[in-house]
Design a protein around this motif. Sequence first.
Motif, PDB file in Angstrom:
ATOM      1  N   ALA A 207      21.261 -22.149  27.815  1.00 15.62           N
ATOM      2  CA  ALA A 207      20.196 -23.038  27.315  1.00 15.62           C
ATOM      3  C   ALA A 207      19.537 -23.677  28.430  1.00 15.62           C
ATOM      4  N   SER A 208      18.554 -24.402  28.345  1.00 19.28           N
ATOM      5  CA  SER A 208      18.054 -24.817  29.457  1.00 19.28           C
ATOM      6  C   SER A 208      18.978 -26.015  30.216  1.00 19.28           C
ATOM      7  N   SER A 209      18.564 -26.073  31.532  1.00 19.40           N
ATOM      8  CA  SER A 209      19.334 -27.023  32.358  1.00 19.40           C
ATOM      9  C   SER A 209      19.093 -28.539  31.936  1.00 19.40           C
ATOM     10  N   ASN A 210      17.749 -28.448  31.609  1.00 12.67           N
ATOM     11  CA  ASN A 210      17.218 -29.892  31.251  1.00 12.67           C
ATOM     12  C   ASN A 210      17.915 -30.609  29.921  1.00 12.67           C
ATOM     13  N   SER A 211      18.778 -31.475  30.089  1.00 13.61           N
ATOM     14  CA  SER A 211      19.543 -31.911  28.864  1.00 13.61           C
ATOM     15  C   SER A 211      18.642 -32.621  27.940  1.00 13.61           C
ATOM     16  N   SER A 212      17.478 -32.855  28.266  1.00 17.38           N
ATOM     17  CA  SER A 212      16.813 -33.579  27.175  1.00 17.38           C
ATOM     18  C   SER A 212      16.133 -32.779  26.148  1.00 17.38           C
ATOM     19  N   MET A 213      16.215 -31.206  26.550  1.00 16.38           N
ATOM     20  CA  MET A 213      15.688 -30.287  25.296  1.00 16.38           C
ATOM     21  C   MET A 213      16.326 -29.203  25.483  1.00 16.38           C
ATOM     22  N   THR A 214      17.452 -29.025  24.786  1.00 16.64           N
ATOM     23  CA  THR A 214      18.431 -27.923  24.504  1.00 16.64           C
ATOM     24  C   THR A 214      18.267 -27.194  23.481  1.00 16.64           C
ATOM     25  N   LEU A 215      17.949 -25.798  23.617  1.00 15.00           N
ATOM     26  CA  LEU A 215      17.645 -24.828  22.288  1.00 15.00           C
ATOM     27  C   LEU A 215      18.924 -23.973  22.333  1.00 15.00           C
ATOM     28  N   ARG A 216      19.416 -23.948  21.096  1.00 12.70           N
ATOM     29  CA  ARG A 216      20.390 -22.742  20.947  1.00 12.70           C
ATOM     30  C   ARG A 216      20.221 -21.470  21.349  1.00 12.70           C
ATOM     31  N   ALA A 217      20.679 -20.974  22.075  1.00 15.61           N
ATOM     32  CA  ALA A 217      20.359 -19.461  22.750  1.00 15.61           C
ATOM     33  C   ALA A 217      21.739 -18.398  22.129  1.00 15.61           C
ATOM     34  N   TRP A 218      22.536 -19.093  22.206  1.00 16.63           N
ATOM     35  CA  TRP A 218      23.928 -18.042  21.731  1.00 16.63           C
ATOM     36  C   TRP A 218      24.903 -18.691  21.027  1.00 16.63           C
ATOM     37  N   GLY A 219      25.399 -18.329  20.111  1.00 16.91           N
ATOM     38  CA  GLY A 219      26.326 -19.203  19.383  1.00 16.91           C
ATOM     39  C   GLY A 219      26.729 -18.409  18.155  1.00 16.91           C
ATOM     40  N   SER A 220      27.577 -19.055  17.243  1.00 18.06           N
ATOM     41  CA  SER A 220      28.086 -18.663  15.819  1.00 18.06           C
ATOM     42  C   SER A 220      27.650 -19.167  14.709  1.00 18.06           C
ATOM     43  N   GLY A 221      26.629 -20.457  15.030  1.00 20.51           N
ATOM     44  CA  GLY A 221      26.238 -21.094  13.808  1.00 20.51           C
ATOM     45  C   GLY A 221      25.072 -20.442  13.175  1.00 20.51           C
ATOM     46  N   TYR A 222      25.019 -20.699  11.907  1.00 18.82           N
ATOM     47  CA  TYR A 222      23.701 -20.197  10.950  1.00 18.82           C
ATOM     48  C   TYR A 222      22.526 -20.978  11.341  1.00 18.82           C
ATOM     49  N   THR A 223      21.535 -20.273  11.677  1.00 19.87           N
ATOM     50  CA  THR A 223      20.099 -21.024  11.936  1.00 19.87           C
ATOM     51  C   THR A 223      19.285 -20.894  10.473  1.00 19.87           C
ATOM     52  N   ILE A 224      18.434 -21.713  10.354  1.00 21.94           N
ATOM     53  CA  ILE A 224      17.567 -21.857   9.336  1.00 21.94           C
ATOM     54  C   ILE A 224      16.615 -20.573   9.172  1.00 21.94           C
ATOM     55  N   PRO A 225      16.621 -19.615   8.361  1.00 22.67           N
ATOM     56  CA  PRO A 225      15.684 -18.621   8.417  1.00 22.67           C
ATOM     57  C   PRO A 225      14.275 -18.911   8.529  1.00 22.67           C
ATOM     58  N   GLU A 226      13.741 -18.218   9.417  1.00 22.45           N
ATOM     59  CA  GLU A 226      12.076 -18.468   9.903  1.00 22.45           C
ATOM     60  C   GLU A 226      11.426 -18.350   8.557  1.00 22.45           C
TER      61      GLU A 226
END
Length: 464
Positions: A207-226
């Motif tokens: 994710a971004s090193s800016n802690s104020s805006m962190t986006l999930r880039a890799w993980g095991s959680g389910y995402t909301i279908p676009e």
Amino acid sequence: MEAHPSRQAAPRLSWSLGPSLGYGEGPGAADRGQQSKVMELGRDATRRFFNWFYWSINVGAVFTLLVVAFIQQNLSFLLGYSVLLGCVLLAFFTFLFTTPAFISKPPRGSQVSSMLKLALRSCRPGLWGRRAARDSQGAHLLPDQRAPQPGPSPQDIANFRVLVKILPVMVTLVPYWMVYFQMQSTYVLQGLHLHIPSLSPASPTMASSNSSMTLRAWGSGYTIPEAWLLLANVVAVLILVPLKDHLLDPLLLRCELLPSALQKMALGMLFSFASVVVAGVLEMERLGYVHRNETALQLIGEDLHWAAPLSVWWQIPQYLLIGISEIFASIPGLEFAYGAAPRTMQSAIMGIFFCLSGVGSLLGSSLVALLSLPGGWMHCPRDFGSSALDTEARTLATVAEQSRQPGCWLQAPESADSCRLDLYFFLLAGIQGVTAILFICISRRYERTRQELASPHGPHPGRG
């Protein structure tokens, strides 16, 4: 953004098959006996019939979007596709077993072939004139001695004249369909490059090193279908159709202010114009983050996408506007195509209506393919959604290198901002705006002609 949306959208958009199944059971294939009953009840019954016909289609779309889209994006595309296949088989066998309940009539000639012959006759009158001269050689014979001469009947000629007046109105709807089908193609692609929240907590490892805006880039959680953003469109239809049918239309009818189907279609084009403009403005904002390198990787299914820190919920307005446009353009379009057609051509005219909607979708895809050529607005070959399994090592190395720079965002590929999807949206808005004006002019001319034919001097062969 993707240069070739078909590589990304084709597998993701199979959930759109659910709503399209309803179209196959439209008035062109419906029980002709029930259609006649609806027509006999008058224009109000026809309007209400298509309101609830369209509403029922969107009820089926809710299941398709909620369940199938989630399965395909988070579990297995093949499993989700199998669910759709099961729905198709269920619909097929249901139709097959209920066929005896339909009221059918034996075919009596082909209206399509009759219209084609009349069109050829209009384009090449000289050929038909020479044939008529040859046929006149037997004019001196008695009626029972003459050979039967094939030719169009007076009813065929009347139907052809109605078709010539209806077609220009229906053809000017094609740009509307170009915009309408964006919600199942480029709107989805735009959403893949916006922040899609996760349904379950997961610790992102990239994710971004800016802690104020962190986006999930890799993980095991389910995402909301676009694809769930399409629910905004569906919900708008499910809510507005009953309100329109039970409250708005009766009120306007009592006040004698109920607009015609053509007037509603023009209003629907205005809402579709607004939708694609809103999408273009949102895309400009997204590209602003890309230019400032304020992007992060997020995993959607098995693909990685560079996403801006804009929430995907910002797409809701453009989906809502498309949903409202359906109320005023698509549903009245069905009403117009069915009501304006002569009784013997109602199925054919409805078939032309659906065919033109497919033409609009094809033209939109062709325009994307044209703009994706080298030098085009959407030519960005290095920004395809990458397979997570094939590029895991390369992506991890890139992120690790960039994350050493404190206070910086992850830098997307240089070509990530070369895809000007915003210009494509504005181009569609321009096309829709111009054809909306053309539609208004053609529809006014059609209304004047219809009123003249409906005068006591000559009955109107159609029912509009």
